[in-house]
Motif scaffolding. Sequence first.
Motif, PDB file in Angstrom:
ATOM      1  N   ALA A 211      31.045  22.082  30.434  1.00 42.17           N
ATOM      2  CA  ALA A 211      30.394  23.056  29.461  1.00 42.17           C
ATOM      3  C   ALA A 211      29.038  22.017  29.430  1.00 42.17           C
ATOM      4  CB  ALA A 211      30.363  22.758  27.886  1.00 42.17           C
ATOM      5  N   GLY A 212      29.579  20.755  29.453  1.00 40.70           N
ATOM      6  CA  GLY A 212      28.990  19.307  30.097  1.00 40.70           C
ATOM      7  C   GLY A 212      27.723  19.125  31.053  1.00 40.70           C
ATOM      8  N   SER A 213      28.160  19.046  32.499  1.00 40.73           N
ATOM      9  CA  SER A 213      27.234  19.383  33.492  1.00 40.73           C
ATOM     10  C   SER A 213      26.678  20.960  33.091  1.00 40.73           C
ATOM     11  CB  SER A 213      29.311  19.853  34.135  1.00 40.73           C
ATOM     12  OG  SER A 213      29.460  20.259  34.178  1.00 40.73           O
ATOM     13  N   LEU A 214      27.118  22.105  32.824  1.00 40.90           N
ATOM     14  CA  LEU A 214      26.309  23.085  32.619  1.00 40.90           C
ATOM     15  C   LEU A 214      25.122  23.030  32.081  1.00 40.90           C
ATOM     16  CD1 LEU A 214      25.969  25.979  33.000  1.00 40.90           C
ATOM     17  CD2 LEU A 214      27.130  27.000  31.301  1.00 40.90           C
ATOM     18  N   VAL A 215      25.389  22.023  30.891  1.00 39.80           N
ATOM     19  CA  VAL A 215      23.661  21.510  30.091  1.00 39.80           C
ATOM     20  C   VAL A 215      23.014  21.363  31.200  1.00 39.80           C
ATOM     21  CG1 VAL A 215      22.960  20.167  28.322  1.00 39.80           C
ATOM     22  CG2 VAL A 215      25.053  22.118  27.964  1.00 39.80           C
ATOM     23  N   SER A 216      23.354  20.302  31.698  1.00 39.24           N
ATOM     24  CA  SER A 216      22.643  19.458  32.730  1.00 39.24           C
ATOM     25  C   SER A 216      21.607  20.334  33.939  1.00 39.24           C
ATOM     26  CB  SER A 216      23.170  17.982  33.152  1.00 39.24           C
ATOM     27  OG  SER A 216      23.848  16.994  32.195  1.00 39.24           O
ATOM     28  N   ALA A 217      23.084  20.638  34.010  1.00 37.48           N
ATOM     29  CA  ALA A 217      22.275  22.270  35.446  1.00 37.48           C
ATOM     30  C   ALA A 217      20.805  23.016  34.877  1.00 37.48           C
ATOM     31  CB  ALA A 217      23.398  22.760  35.821  1.00 37.48           C
ATOM     32  N   LEU A 218      21.419  23.468  34.032  1.00 40.31           N
ATOM     33  CA  LEU A 218      20.893  24.613  32.633  1.00 40.31           C
ATOM     34  C   LEU A 218      19.333  23.898  32.143  1.00 40.31           C
ATOM     35  CD1 LEU A 218      19.850  27.975  31.808  1.00 40.31           C
ATOM     36  CD2 LEU A 218      20.918  26.819  29.628  1.00 40.31           C
ATOM     37  N   ALA A 219      19.509  22.439  32.145  1.00 40.72           N
ATOM     38  CA  ALA A 219      17.735  21.935  31.504  1.00 40.72           C
ATOM     39  C   ALA A 219      16.997  21.725  32.932  1.00 40.72           C
ATOM     40  CB  ALA A 219      18.195  20.503  30.816  1.00 40.72           C
ATOM     41  N   SER A 220      17.449  21.149  34.177  1.00 39.32           N
ATOM     42  CA  SER A 220      17.065  21.019  34.658  1.00 39.32           C
ATOM     43  C   SER A 220      16.419  22.108  35.422  1.00 39.32           C
ATOM     44  CB  SER A 220      17.681  20.213  35.744  1.00 39.32           C
ATOM     45  OG  SER A 220      18.966  20.981  36.354  1.00 39.32           O
ATOM     46  N   TYR A 221      17.019  23.092  35.460  1.00 35.09           N
ATOM     47  CA  TYR A 221      16.267  24.469  36.216  1.00 35.09           C
ATOM     48  C   TYR A 221      15.559  25.095  35.727  1.00 35.09           C
ATOM     49  CZ  TYR A 221      16.904  29.593  37.981  1.00 35.09           C
ATOM     50  OH  TYR A 221      17.334  30.252  38.341  1.00 35.09           O
TER      51      TYR A 221
ATOM     52  N   GLY B   3      21.711  13.925  31.707  1.00 40.98           N
ATOM     53  CA  GLY B   3      22.256  13.547  30.819  1.00 40.98           C
ATOM     54  C   GLY B   3      22.235  12.287  30.121  1.00 40.98           C
ATOM     55  N   ALA B   4      21.834  12.285  28.568  1.00 40.41           N
ATOM     56  CA  ALA B   4      21.741  10.963  28.121  1.00 40.41           C
ATOM     57  C   ALA B   4      23.133   9.586  28.747  1.00 40.41           C
ATOM     58  CB  ALA B   4      21.467  10.646  26.893  1.00 40.41           C
ATOM     59  N   ASP B   5      24.229   9.902  29.007  1.00 36.75           N
ATOM     60  CA  ASP B   5      24.519   9.508  29.832  1.00 36.75           C
ATOM     61  C   ASP B   5      24.220   7.953  31.541  1.00 36.75           C
ATOM     62  OD1 ASP B   5      24.922  12.046  31.347  1.00 36.75           O
ATOM     63  OD2 ASP B   5      26.753  11.044  32.096  1.00 36.75           O
ATOM     64  N   LEU B   6      23.410   9.245  31.718  1.00 36.02           N
ATOM     65  CA  LEU B   6      22.691   8.230  33.090  1.00 36.02           C
ATOM     66  C   LEU B   6      21.579   7.421  31.632  1.00 36.02           C
ATOM     67  CD1 LEU B   6      23.500  10.997  35.518  1.00 36.02           C
ATOM     68  CD2 LEU B   6      24.120   8.492  35.288  1.00 36.02           C
TER      69      LEU B   6
ATOM     70  N   SER C   5       8.842  10.972  36.489  1.00 35.69           N
ATOM     71  CA  SER C   5       9.501  11.282  35.035  1.00 35.69           C
ATOM     72  C   SER C   5      10.399  11.869  34.636  1.00 35.69           C
ATOM     73  CB  SER C   5       8.425  13.060  34.999  1.00 35.69           C
ATOM     74  OG  SER C   5       8.801  13.278  33.380  1.00 35.69           O
ATOM     75  N   TYR C   6      10.676  11.216  33.470  1.00 40.71           N
ATOM     76  CA  TYR C   6      12.070  11.583  33.036  1.00 40.71           C
ATOM     77  C   TYR C   6      12.767  12.283  31.785  1.00 40.71           C
ATOM     78  CZ  TYR C   6      13.227   8.325  36.413  1.00 40.71           C
ATOM     79  OH  TYR C   6      13.710   7.387  37.883  1.00 40.71           O
ATOM     80  N   LEU C   7      13.639  13.095  32.006  1.00 36.59           N
ATOM     81  CA  LEU C   7      13.842  13.759  29.979  1.00 36.59           C
ATOM     82  C   LEU C   7      15.494  13.460  31.030  1.00 36.59           C
ATOM     83  CD1 LEU C   7      12.818  16.456  28.810  1.00 36.59           C
ATOM     84  CD2 LEU C   7      14.864  16.246  29.145  1.00 36.59           C
ATOM     85  N   HIS C   8      16.135  12.556  29.666  1.00 35.11           N
ATOM     86  CA  HIS C   8      17.465  12.714  29.660  1.00 35.11           C
ATOM     87  C   HIS C   8      17.862  13.915  28.048  1.00 35.11           C
ATOM     88  CE1 HIS C   8      16.685   9.343  32.074  1.00 35.11           C
ATOM     89  NE2 HIS C   8      18.424   9.337  32.324  1.00 35.11           N
ATOM     90  N   VAL C   9      18.751  14.990  28.226  1.00 38.07           N
ATOM     91  CA  VAL C   9      19.277  15.448  27.536  1.00 38.07           C
ATOM     92  C   VAL C   9      20.381  14.942  26.881  1.00 38.07           C
ATOM     93  CG1 VAL C   9      18.362  17.750  28.079  1.00 38.07           C
ATOM     94  CG2 VAL C   9      20.535  17.220  28.982  1.00 38.07           C
ATOM     95  N   PRO C  10      20.599  14.942  25.467  1.00 38.29           N
ATOM     96  CA  PRO C  10      21.965  15.285  24.721  1.00 38.29           C
ATOM     97  C   PRO C  10      23.267  15.271  25.226  1.00 38.29           C
ATOM     98  CG  PRO C  10      20.189  15.830  23.161  1.00 38.29           C
ATOM     99  CD  PRO C  10      19.679  16.085  24.588  1.00 38.29           C
ATOM    100  N   VAL C  11      24.230  14.216  25.267  1.00 40.57           N
ATOM    101  CA  VAL C  11      25.516  14.993  26.453  1.00 40.57           C
ATOM    102  C   VAL C  11      26.232  15.610  24.567  1.00 40.57           C
ATOM    103  CG1 VAL C  11      25.583  12.490  27.772  1.00 40.57           C
ATOM    104  CG2 VAL C  11      26.716  13.075  25.107  1.00 40.57           C
ATOM    105  N   VAL C  12      27.137  16.499  25.858  1.00 44.78           N
ATOM    106  CA  VAL C  12      28.321  17.551  25.043  1.00 44.78           C
ATOM    107  C   VAL C  12      29.120  16.740  25.318  1.00 44.78           C
ATOM    108  CG1 VAL C  12      29.402  19.151  24.449  1.00 44.78           C
ATOM    109  CG2 VAL C  12      27.273  19.268  25.988  1.00 44.78           C
ATOM    110  N   SER C  13      30.003  16.523  23.845  1.00 48.78           N
ATOM    111  CA  SER C  13      30.684  15.810  23.429  1.00 48.78           C
ATOM    112  C   SER C  13      32.164  16.659  22.708  1.00 48.78           C
ATOM    113  CB  SER C  13      30.672  15.470  21.785  1.00 48.78           C
ATOM    114  OG  SER C  13      29.588  14.258  21.905  1.00 48.78           O
TER     115      SER C  13
END
Length: 299
Positions: free
Chosen positions: A17-27, A200-203, A223-231
Amino acid sequence: MTYRGRFAPSPTGPLHAGSLVSALASYLDARAHGGSWIIRIEDVDTPRTVPGAADEILATLAHFGMVSDETPVWQSARGDAYAEAFERLQADGFIYPCGCTRREIADSLVHAHARHATLAYPGTCRDGLHGKPARAWRLRVPDGDAAVVTFEDRWQGTQSQNLANEVGDFALKRADGLWAYQLAVVVDDAEAAITHIVRGADLLDSTARQIHLQRCLGVPTPSYLHVPVVSNHAGEKLSKQTGAMPLDRSTPLDALVQAARHLGIETRETEYLDAFYAEATAQWARRFGPHSGPESGPK
């Protein structure tokens, strides 16, 4: 400028689920800008790579409606490009060999902490190996005001890091002979002409180092955009190490709706991936698209 974005998973296991958030945001960001979305398999750290995981990741993304606009790139096939960049940095005097073991570095940091000094790499080998054999190679970071790297993150706002105090000279080639993540990702993004990085914001902590390395190599800064990580329930970042479960391919829309909600996007109920992506992309575009204002995104 032609928008080029990417999603760069490490094949250490299946997507969760965490990696899906990053994939979806970039997509969504790529689609909102009418640009290209490229998948890069970050398998430069070969000891952590799980056989078959990369193919599983690509198949899962496709099942969820996300397919790379170009042939996916594999870091494990790009050693020559990293070596060329390394040689350029070496010729320009930016890097030096380091003979410190992990234990020696840890001992130095404990000693530094006792003196209330920096906890960054203390620069033990900056002026020579002092008889020790070379183990790794480090990029020299600036001192003083030049060590401060400031950038504007499209989600997190203004970010600043003092590389000398907070990081120190960081490794580009590891003691085991492998190329370090920081070098590989900068070289890959530059060669692929990536204009926007969404991850993800972990990076977030790596970004200042990557910007400094971009400057040393004379390549553009995206340009950078870091989304909140899933906990998880314990408040830890959701990952394979903290018990993240693989995505269920049988219910892709359920997982996508949850990922979108984490990004602040509420979509109407639908049975079709195309309808979900159309609505989610429109909402993302209003916040982060090319015509959104600087105040549109969250801070």
